[in-house]
Scaffold this motif. Structure first.
Motif, PDB file in Angstrom:
ATOM      1  N   ASN A   1       0.854  -1.187   0.000  1.00 30.61           N
ATOM      2  CA  ASN A   1       0.000   0.000   0.000  1.00 30.61           C
ATOM      3  C   ASN A   1       0.888   1.234   0.000  1.00 30.61           C
ATOM      4  OD1 ASN A   1      -2.224  -1.599   0.070  1.00 30.61           O
ATOM      5  ND2 ASN A   1      -2.730  -1.210   2.214  1.00 30.61           N
ATOM      6  N   VAL A   2       0.785   2.020  -1.065  1.00 21.78           N
ATOM      7  CA  VAL A   2       1.624   3.208  -1.231  1.00 21.78           C
ATOM      8  C   VAL A   2       0.734   4.427  -1.069  1.00 21.78           C
ATOM      9  CG1 VAL A   2       3.248   4.421  -2.716  1.00 21.78           C
ATOM     10  CG2 VAL A   2       3.096   1.932  -2.820  1.00 21.78           C
ATOM     11  N   VAL A   3       1.051   5.292  -0.111  1.00 23.00           N
ATOM     12  CA  VAL A   3       0.278   6.491   0.137  1.00 23.00           C
ATOM     13  C   VAL A   3       1.055   7.694  -0.384  1.00 23.00           C
ATOM     14  CG1 VAL A   3       1.213   6.782   2.489  1.00 23.00           C
ATOM     15  CG2 VAL A   3      -0.963   7.836   1.882  1.00 23.00           C
ATOM     16  N   PHE A   4       0.364   8.604  -1.039  1.00 21.10           N
ATOM     17  CA  PHE A   4       0.956   9.828  -1.568  1.00 21.10           C
ATOM     18  C   PHE A   4       0.483  10.979  -0.685  1.00 21.10           C
ATOM     19  CE2 PHE A   4       1.480   6.984  -5.032  1.00 21.10           C
ATOM     20  CZ  PHE A   4       2.556   7.454  -5.774  1.00 21.10           C
ATOM     21  N   ILE A   5       1.436  11.650  -0.050  1.00 23.05           N
ATOM     22  CA  ILE A   5       1.144  12.719   0.897  1.00 23.05           C
ATOM     23  C   ILE A   5       1.894  13.966   0.463  1.00 23.05           C
ATOM     24  CG2 ILE A   5       0.681  11.163   2.836  1.00 23.05           C
ATOM     25  CD1 ILE A   5       3.522  11.613   3.803  1.00 23.05           C
ATOM     26  N   GLY A   6       1.528  15.096   1.051  1.00 18.13           N
ATOM     27  CA  GLY A   6       2.190  16.358   0.734  1.00 18.13           C
ATOM     28  C   GLY A   6       1.214  17.518   0.780  1.00 18.13           C
ATOM     29  N   HIS A   7       1.743  18.698   0.523  1.00 21.01           N
ATOM     30  CA  HIS A   7       0.958  19.931   0.577  1.00 21.01           C
ATOM     31  C   HIS A   7      -0.046  19.979  -0.579  1.00 21.01           C
ATOM     32  CE1 HIS A   7       0.269  23.879   2.272  1.00 21.01           C
ATOM     33  NE2 HIS A   7       0.321  24.424   1.074  1.00 21.01           N
ATOM     34  N   VAL A   8      -1.071  20.825  -0.422  1.00 22.51           N
ATOM     35  CA  VAL A   8      -2.101  20.965  -1.436  1.00 22.51           C
ATOM     36  C   VAL A   8      -1.510  21.578  -2.709  1.00 22.51           C
ATOM     37  CG1 VAL A   8      -2.816  23.232  -0.532  1.00 22.51           C
ATOM     38  CG2 VAL A   8      -4.428  21.848  -1.859  1.00 22.51           C
ATOM     39  N   ASP A   9      -1.964  21.100  -3.857  1.00 29.27           N
ATOM     40  CA  ASP A   9      -1.551  21.580  -5.183  1.00 29.27           C
ATOM     41  C   ASP A   9      -0.077  21.305  -5.483  1.00 29.27           C
ATOM     42  OD1 ASP A   9      -4.094  22.491  -5.740  1.00 29.27           O
ATOM     43  OD2 ASP A   9      -3.691  24.528  -5.034  1.00 29.27           O
ATOM     44  N   HIS A  10       0.497  20.303  -4.876  1.00 35.53           N
ATOM     45  CA  HIS A  10       1.880  19.931  -5.191  1.00 35.53           C
ATOM     46  C   HIS A  10       1.954  18.810  -6.225  1.00 35.53           C
ATOM     47  CE1 HIS A  10       4.483  21.815  -1.766  1.00 35.53           C
ATOM     48  NE2 HIS A  10       3.569  22.660  -2.235  1.00 35.53           N
ATOM     49  N   GLY A  11       0.806  18.279  -6.682  1.00 36.18           N
ATOM     50  CA  GLY A  11       0.796  17.323  -7.782  1.00 36.18           C
ATOM     51  C   GLY A  11       0.664  15.875  -7.377  1.00 36.18           C
ATOM     52  N   LYS A  12       0.043  15.578  -6.250  1.00 41.19           N
ATOM     53  CA  LYS A  12      -0.098  14.175  -5.819  1.00 41.19           C
ATOM     54  C   LYS A  12      -1.054  13.410  -6.736  1.00 41.19           C
ATOM     55  CE  LYS A  12      -1.537  15.424  -1.791  1.00 41.19           C
ATOM     56  NZ  LYS A  12      -1.407  16.887  -2.039  1.00 41.19           N
ATOM     57  N   SER A  13      -2.235  13.971  -6.981  1.00 45.02           N
ATOM     58  CA  SER A  13      -3.217  13.276  -7.813  1.00 45.02           C
ATOM     59  C   SER A  13      -2.736  13.154  -9.261  1.00 45.02           C
ATOM     60  CB  SER A  13      -4.557  14.019  -7.772  1.00 45.02           C
ATOM     61  OG  SER A  13      -5.068  14.062  -6.451  1.00 45.02           O
ATOM     62  N   THR A  14      -1.987  14.130  -9.740  1.00 44.93           N
ATOM     63  CA  THR A  14      -1.470  14.057 -11.109  1.00 44.93           C
ATOM     64  C   THR A  14      -0.467  12.919 -11.255  1.00 44.93           C
ATOM     65  OG1 THR A  14      -1.805  16.436 -11.388  1.00 44.93           O
ATOM     66  CG2 THR A  14      -0.299  15.353 -12.915  1.00 44.93           C
ATOM     67  N   ILE A  15       0.398  12.748 -10.284  1.00 44.52           N
ATOM     68  CA  ILE A  15       1.370  11.648 -10.331  1.00 44.52           C
ATOM     69  C   ILE A  15       0.647  10.297 -10.257  1.00 44.52           C
ATOM     70  CG2 ILE A  15       3.268  10.557  -9.083  1.00 44.52           C
ATOM     71  CD1 ILE A  15       4.266  13.296  -8.328  1.00 44.52           C
ATOM     72  N   CYS A  16      -0.345  10.187  -9.379  1.00 43.43           N
ATOM     73  CA  CYS A  16      -1.093   8.922  -9.256  1.00 43.43           C
ATOM     74  C   CYS A  16      -1.808   8.580 -10.553  1.00 43.43           C
ATOM     75  CB  CYS A  16      -2.083   9.019  -8.098  1.00 43.43           C
ATOM     76  SG  CYS A  16      -1.329   9.176  -6.470  1.00 43.43           S
ATOM     77  N   GLY A  17      -2.450   9.579 -11.164  1.00 45.37           N
ATOM     78  CA  GLY A  17      -3.138   9.315 -12.418  1.00 45.37           C
ATOM     79  C   GLY A  17      -2.191   8.950 -13.544  1.00 45.37           C
ATOM     80  N   ASN A  18      -1.021   9.571 -13.588  1.00 46.57           N
ATOM     81  CA  ASN A  18      -0.050   9.253 -14.635  1.00 46.57           C
ATOM     82  C   ASN A  18       0.537   7.862 -14.437  1.00 46.57           C
ATOM     83  OD1 ASN A  18       1.576   9.565 -16.878  1.00 46.57           O
ATOM     84  ND2 ASN A  18       2.364  11.556 -16.250  1.00 46.57           N
ATOM     85  N   ILE A  19       0.686   7.431 -13.195  1.00 46.01           N
ATOM     86  CA  ILE A  19       1.170   6.066 -12.932  1.00 46.01           C
ATOM     87  C   ILE A  19       0.171   5.041 -13.472  1.00 46.01           C
ATOM     88  CG2 ILE A  19       1.585   4.386 -11.092  1.00 46.01           C
ATOM     89  CD1 ILE A  19       2.897   6.610  -9.491  1.00 46.01           C
ATOM     90  N   LEU A  20      -1.114   5.280 -13.226  1.00 43.81           N
ATOM     91  CA  LEU A  20      -2.134   4.356 -13.737  1.00 43.81           C
ATOM     92  C   LEU A  20      -2.163   4.351 -15.255  1.00 43.81           C
ATOM     93  CD1 LEU A  20      -5.061   5.145 -11.263  1.00 43.81           C
ATOM     94  CD2 LEU A  20      -3.478   3.214 -11.192  1.00 43.81           C
ATOM     95  N   TYR A  21      -1.917   5.489 -15.876  1.00 37.69           N
ATOM     96  CA  TYR A  21      -1.904   5.552 -17.334  1.00 37.69           C
ATOM     97  C   TYR A  21      -0.681   4.850 -17.917  1.00 37.69           C
ATOM     98  CZ  TYR A  21      -1.457   7.571 -22.004  1.00 37.69           C
ATOM     99  OH  TYR A  21      -1.289   7.743 -23.356  1.00 37.69           O
ATOM    100  N   LEU A  22       0.473   5.046 -17.304  1.00 41.44           N
ATOM    101  CA  LEU A  22       1.700   4.433 -17.820  1.00 41.44           C
ATOM    102  C   LEU A  22       1.722   2.919 -17.610  1.00 41.44           C
ATOM    103  CD1 LEU A  22       4.322   7.089 -16.646  1.00 41.44           C
ATOM    104  CD2 LEU A  22       3.448   6.741 -18.967  1.00 41.44           C
ATOM    105  N   THR A  23       1.039   2.429 -16.595  1.00 43.07           N
ATOM    106  CA  THR A  23       1.005   0.985 -16.343  1.00 43.07           C
ATOM    107  C   THR A  23      -0.144   0.282 -17.063  1.00 43.07           C
ATOM    108  OG1 THR A  23      -0.233   1.440 -14.306  1.00 43.07           O
ATOM    109  CG2 THR A  23       2.162   1.157 -14.119  1.00 43.07           C
TER     110      THR A  23
END
Length: 404
Positions: A145-167
């Motif tokens: 289970n990999v959790v993506f954390i960080g400040h708002v608008d730093h690009g967490k959801s964008t990285i997660c969505g791109n990982i799903l697209y690349l895989t």
């Protein structure tokens, strides 16, 4: 000539009509009676006459009494639906539940039973093999289970969505739909984030509210993504996702101004500045037992950064010193530059003069397997509770074992 004669008018009178008009009326006879004047009154009715019944248009044929069939008094149906036969209610056929021993005994009895053609009913069970089922169900790959954390608008959801697209978890047709929706909302750079942000409130405001969940696989491992919200108002949801994580990815924006907003020093904190969620998320991840931390310095392709090594070293130095103060060892923290929007250094290695490390997915695959402490005390994070007459607690769907 007779002066009293009528004037002859051709076409209107004839000679006979003139003579008739001048002829005297016939003399009345003594036995004749004067005729009464014709009136439109109804004819007289004699006393011996009987009134005739009113005529009907159609009269049914007369039937003899001995020829009449015996009729039963039945009311006619009100409508055509009443003429339909009543539907029969299906009877429920209850099957008796058989135990496993009874099924085995029945199967053993059929081994000696064969019909005339030599067919054995037990032959249909010979093709079934439990070994084949085990090969399909069992997967020896490790699950994380990999959790993506960080400040708002730093690009967490964008990285997660791109990982799903690349895989390969998201196809091209779905991506075209998200790109069109992002264009209609005037948010062209958020189409990858829409893969994780499914609520209308999240897409309208551009902020993650609930923890997004998705799965992807590689050749070595299986992963579950937990996309946590970065806004301070949804800190409880962030704790929900971080409490279920094995590895945390701390996303930090390299754009000038955004990194400082999420990592403001306490002495420089002002009332109007947002809370430093980069620091708070790192503290909560350590408190909740996350031992491995990957720091992804995002937005390196921004115009204010342009893959600058000086900016990367500046952010790495500040965050590494802070993580050491929390108790993280240098061997448990990994830094790497990425671009969540373009996908650089996420799946494939980047070509750079100063970074020669592996990409993000390669780092996840090459991590050592986590030690599962089967004999350690059970650790169950309580994420929420609800009240229904009495107070009950609803534990997390994933039970984690307490790490030492």
């Amino acid at each position: 000539m007779n002066p009293n004669a009528a004037e002859f008018v051709p076409g209107r009178f004839s000679f006979s009509t003139v003579l008739q008009s001048q002829a005297p009326p016939p003399a009345a006879r003594p036995d004749d009676k004067p005729k009464p004047a014709e009136t439109k009154s109804t004819p007289t009715v004699r006393p011996d006459d009987k009134p005739k019944p009113a005529e009907t248009k159609t009269s049914p044929p007369t039937v003899r009494t001995e020829d009449k069939p015996v009729e039963t008094k039945t009311s006619p149906p009100e409508s055509w639906e009443a003429r339909l036969p009543e539907p029969t209610k299906p009877t429920k056929q209850t099957k008796e539940k058989k135990s496993h021993k009874q099924e085995i005994s029945e199967l053993e009895e059929t081994e000696d039973v064969k019909d005339e053609k030599g067919y054995d009913p037990a032959d249909k069970f010979k093709d079934l093999s439990l070994e084949d089922d085990d090969k399909v169900v069992d997967d020896n790959r490790e699950h994380l289970n990999v959790v993506f954390i960080g400040h708002v608008d730093h690009g967490k959801s964008t990285i997660c969505g791109n990982i799903l697209y690349l895989t390969g978890m998201v196809d091209e047709r779905t991506m075209e739909k998200y790109k069109k929706e992002a264009k209609d909302r005037n948010r062209m750079g958020w189409f990858f984030a829409m893969i994780m942000d499914l609520i209308e409130e999240e897409r309208a405001k551009g902020k993650t509210v609930e923890v997004g969940r998705a799965q992807f696989e590689t050749e070595n491992k299986r992963y579950t993504i937990l996309d946590c919200p970065g806004h301070e108002n949804f800190m409880t949801n962030m704790i929900t996702g971080a409490s279920q994580a094995d590895i945390a990815v701390l996303v930090v924006s390299a754009r000038k101004g955004e990194f400082e907003d999420g990592f403001v020093l306490p002495e420089k904190q002002v009332a109007s500045a947002p809370h430093r969620q980069t620091r708070e998320h790192a503290i909560l991840a350590k408190t909740l037992g996350v031992r491995k931390l990957i720091v992804a310095i995002n937005k390196m392709d921004d115009s204010t950064v342009q893959w600058s090594k000086e900016r990367y070293d500046e952010i790495e130095g500040k965050i590494s010193n802070f993580l050491k103060s929390l108790g993280y060892a240098s061997s448990d923290v990994i830094f790497l530059p990425v671009s969540g929007l373009t996908g650089i250094n996420i799946k494939d290695s980047m070509t750079s003069d100063w970074y020669h490390g592996p990409p993000l997915l390669t780092i996840l695959d090459t991590l050592k397997s986590l030690d599962r402490l089967d004999k350690a005390p059970l650790y169950i994070p309580v994420l929420g509770r609800f009240k229904d007459c009495l107070l009950y607690t609803s534990p997390s769907p994933r039970d984690r074992q307490k790490s030492r």
